[in-house]
Enzyme design. Structure first.
Site, PDB file in Angstrom:
ATOM      1  N   THR A 207      43.668  43.202  36.850  1.00  0.00           N
ATOM      2  CA  THR A 207      43.102  44.469  36.395  1.00  0.00           C
ATOM      3  C   THR A 207      43.106  45.466  37.544  1.00  0.00           C
ATOM      4  O   THR A 207      43.235  45.107  38.710  1.00  0.00           O
ATOM      5  CB  THR A 207      41.651  44.301  35.917  1.00  0.00           C
ATOM      6  OG1 THR A 207      40.809  44.025  37.042  1.00  0.00           O
ATOM      7  CG2 THR A 207      41.515  43.198  34.895  1.00  0.00           C
ATOM      8  N   ASP A 208      42.921  46.727  37.202  1.00  0.00           N
ATOM      9  CA  ASP A 208      42.577  47.712  38.218  1.00  0.00           C
ATOM     10  C   ASP A 208      41.113  47.469  38.610  1.00  0.00           C
ATOM     11  O   ASP A 208      40.383  46.753  37.928  1.00  0.00           O
ATOM     12  CB  ASP A 208      42.787  49.128  37.685  1.00  0.00           C
ATOM     13  CG  ASP A 208      43.064  50.134  38.794  1.00  0.00           C
ATOM     14  OD1 ASP A 208      42.698  49.857  39.958  1.00  0.00           O
ATOM     15  OD2 ASP A 208      43.617  51.206  38.498  1.00  0.00           O
ATOM     16  N   TRP A 209      40.672  48.093  39.689  1.00  0.00           N
ATOM     17  CA  TRP A 209      39.355  47.782  40.260  1.00  0.00           C
ATOM     18  C   TRP A 209      38.222  48.195  39.320  1.00  0.00           C
ATOM     19  O   TRP A 209      38.099  49.339  38.933  1.00  0.00           O
ATOM     20  CB  TRP A 209      39.221  48.478  41.608  1.00  0.00           C
ATOM     21  CG  TRP A 209      39.727  47.672  42.778  1.00  0.00           C
ATOM     22  CD1 TRP A 209      39.118  47.551  43.980  1.00  0.00           C
ATOM     23  CD2 TRP A 209      40.916  46.863  42.872  1.00  0.00           C
ATOM     24  NE1 TRP A 209      39.846  46.712  44.815  1.00  0.00           N
ATOM     25  CE2 TRP A 209      40.948  46.278  44.161  1.00  0.00           C
ATOM     26  CE3 TRP A 209      41.943  46.558  41.986  1.00  0.00           C
ATOM     27  CZ2 TRP A 209      41.965  45.425  44.585  1.00  0.00           C
ATOM     28  CZ3 TRP A 209      42.964  45.711  42.395  1.00  0.00           C
ATOM     29  CH2 TRP A 209      42.965  45.157  43.672  1.00  0.00           C
ATOM     30  N   TRP A 210      37.405  47.217  38.940  1.00  0.00           N
ATOM     31  CA  TRP A 210      36.242  47.395  38.065  1.00  0.00           C
ATOM     32  C   TRP A 210      36.642  47.923  36.675  1.00  0.00           C
ATOM     33  O   TRP A 210      35.972  48.770  36.093  1.00  0.00           O
ATOM     34  CB  TRP A 210      35.210  48.325  38.721  1.00  0.00           C
ATOM     35  CG  TRP A 210      34.902  47.931  40.126  1.00  0.00           C
ATOM     36  CD1 TRP A 210      34.213  46.837  40.540  1.00  0.00           C
ATOM     37  CD2 TRP A 210      35.291  48.623  41.320  1.00  0.00           C
ATOM     38  NE1 TRP A 210      34.143  46.794  41.915  1.00  0.00           N
ATOM     39  CE2 TRP A 210      34.804  47.876  42.419  1.00  0.00           C
ATOM     40  CE3 TRP A 210      35.997  49.803  41.559  1.00  0.00           C
ATOM     41  CZ2 TRP A 210      35.005  48.272  43.740  1.00  0.00           C
ATOM     42  CZ3 TRP A 210      36.206  50.182  42.883  1.00  0.00           C
ATOM     43  CH2 TRP A 210      35.709  49.422  43.949  1.00  0.00           C
ATOM     44  N   MET A 239      39.651  42.213  39.010  1.00  0.00           N
ATOM     45  CA  MET A 239      39.423  42.871  40.285  1.00  0.00           C
ATOM     46  C   MET A 239      38.314  43.919  40.115  1.00  0.00           C
ATOM     47  O   MET A 239      38.437  44.779  39.255  1.00  0.00           O
ATOM     48  CB  MET A 239      40.696  43.556  40.768  1.00  0.00           C
ATOM     49  CG  MET A 239      41.836  42.598  41.058  1.00  0.00           C
ATOM     50  SD  MET A 239      41.443  41.568  42.473  1.00  0.00           S
ATOM     51  CE  MET A 239      43.074  40.877  42.834  1.00  0.00           C
TER      52      MET A 239
END
Length: 418
Positions: A207-210, A239
């Site tokens: 995933t992208d961050w959060w 992530m």
């Protein structure tokens, strides 16, 4: 982020992060920003932006440039670069246009293959992103990309397809946005049907961050705790969580609960684990010596009469409180190994980052790093240290300002029976 098992100041670590997984011989792999060159804390290499590279119309030159980038990643023990970005220029005001290549799918795909192929030639991997249809920066967590299947396949997925089929990528990052109502991070059609079944991709998806996800079948409300549907869609890695956060489920996600309720199978989790382990086997990390960087590090004390600040006894008080600022003294009566646990807050959103060093008698003992907590107090488990009998004058040193430290706890590790 800034995990002690990998290169200092990098964007994330994944794989053998917990003591249990590391004991199985699974190393921790490292990834670092970004699409315009390697970036670490206090160090960055600036490469030409993606748009400039595509404007060269010279894939041979781009591949040579990114071969040097791959060599730099390899030398810094970074396994995959978080880039390049390969989405399509759809609107001139997209805040990420600088790292994307072009409005033309074929030109973008050609340069993407050159960039990722160069990184591979240099000894590491590139992570193509943001999969898919990330057409604007503003409100990118919420904006629904409503699009026909024909346009998605012929325009917005073509660049990703070319890189995957060229065999130059083993890591791919999903986008923040939903596509026709299904968030990209839990979109089965993207991550399994097209990417793996049709294109034959055998790498990992992160995933992208959060990022946020929603139900893989029904859609509906999104949540950053819905890792169940992320795994069901075959997005392998969430992530990111706090350092050692996976051990204690610091994000309070629904994976374990869903297994107990029969809404997620162990087989689906094993499938993600297999993808991650297969990547590790193909990454530079598998060549590096398996060294536990989280082993207890030794710090020298000073005599008891050299206490400088408010004194806390490790056996009686258990916690060193930072009530009056950035300094305190720790008194140790019984030498041993201790796990460091901190209680911190950072009054910014999770898109902000902050770092503080904890120095003991003038030497850095531990680095505290976090994204914004919206002012909420959170607990992090950090590294292990060996402390002799004596006194330790602790000082907090801001690297990136913002973290408030309430206390540092030193939890003694019981001695193992021989």
């Amino acid at each position: 982020m800034s995990n002690p098992r990998v290169t200092t100041g990098t964007a994330s670590a994944f794989g053998g992060l917990s003591d249990t997984l590391f004991a199985y011989g699974i190393p921790a792999a490292c990834c670092a920003d970004g699409p315009s060159g390697l970036r670490m804390e206090g160090k960055a290499t600036q490469l030409p932006i993606g748009t400039a590279l595509a404007a060269s119309w010279n894939p041979k030159l781009v591949r040579e440039l990114y071969t040097m980038e791959g060599q730099e990643l390899y030398r810094n023990d970074v396994d995959t670069l978080l880039g390049p970005g390969v989405n399509i220029h759809r609107h001139p005001l997209n805040g990420r246009n600088f790292e994307y290549y072009s409005e033309d799918p074929y030109l973008s795909g050609t340069i993407a293959v050159a960039s990722t192929g160069g990184i591979k030639d240099g000894g590491a991997w590139g992570t193509i992103k943001h999969f898919a249809l990330n057409g604007q920066e503003s409100h990118r967590f919420k904006i629904d990309a409503v699009c026909s299947e024909r346009a998605i396949r012929q325009i917005y997925l073509k660049t990703f397809e070319m890189a995957v089929k060229a065999g130059t990528v083993k890591t791919l990052m999903t986008a923040y946005n939903p596509i026709n109502g299904h968030w990209a991070a839990s979109n089965y059609d993207l991550c399994t049907t097209i990417l793996r079944n049709e294109w034959g991709y055998d790498g990992i998806v992160m995933t992208d961050w959060w990022a946020k996800m929603n139900d893989v079948v029904e859609g509906g409300e999104e949540s950053n705790k819905d890792t169940r549907d992320m795994v069901r869609s075959q997005n392998d890695l969430y992530m990111v969580v706090n350092n050692n956060g996976a051990e204690v489920n610091s994000n309070n996600d629904n994976t374990e609960e869903s297994v107990k309720e029969g809404k997620l199978t162990v087989g689906e989790l094993q499938r993600a684990a297999i993808n991650i382990c297969n990547f590790i086997l193909s990454a530079p990390v598998i060549e590096r010596e398996l060294v536990d960087t989280d082993v207890a590090k030794h710090y020298d004390s000073v005599p008891n009469d050299q206490a400088k600040y408010e004194v806390f006894n490790i056996e009686k008080d258990n916690k060193v409180m930072f009530n009056s600022g950035a300094e305190a003294t720790l008194e140790v009566e019984d030498e041993g190994e201790y796990t460091i646990i901190v209680n911190i807050a950072f009054d910014k959103s999770n898109l902000s980052q902050s770092t503080v060093n904890v120095n003991a008698n003038g030497t850095t003992m531990v680095v505290i790093q976090t994204n914004g907590t919206d002012g909420n107090w959170i607990t992090q488990k950090l590294c292990k240290v060996k402390l002799d009998k004596g006194v330790y004058n602790l000082k907090l040193e801001e690297v990136l300002a913002g973290i408030k430290v309430k206390y540092i706890q030193f939890k003694k590790i019981p001695k193992k029976n021989k």
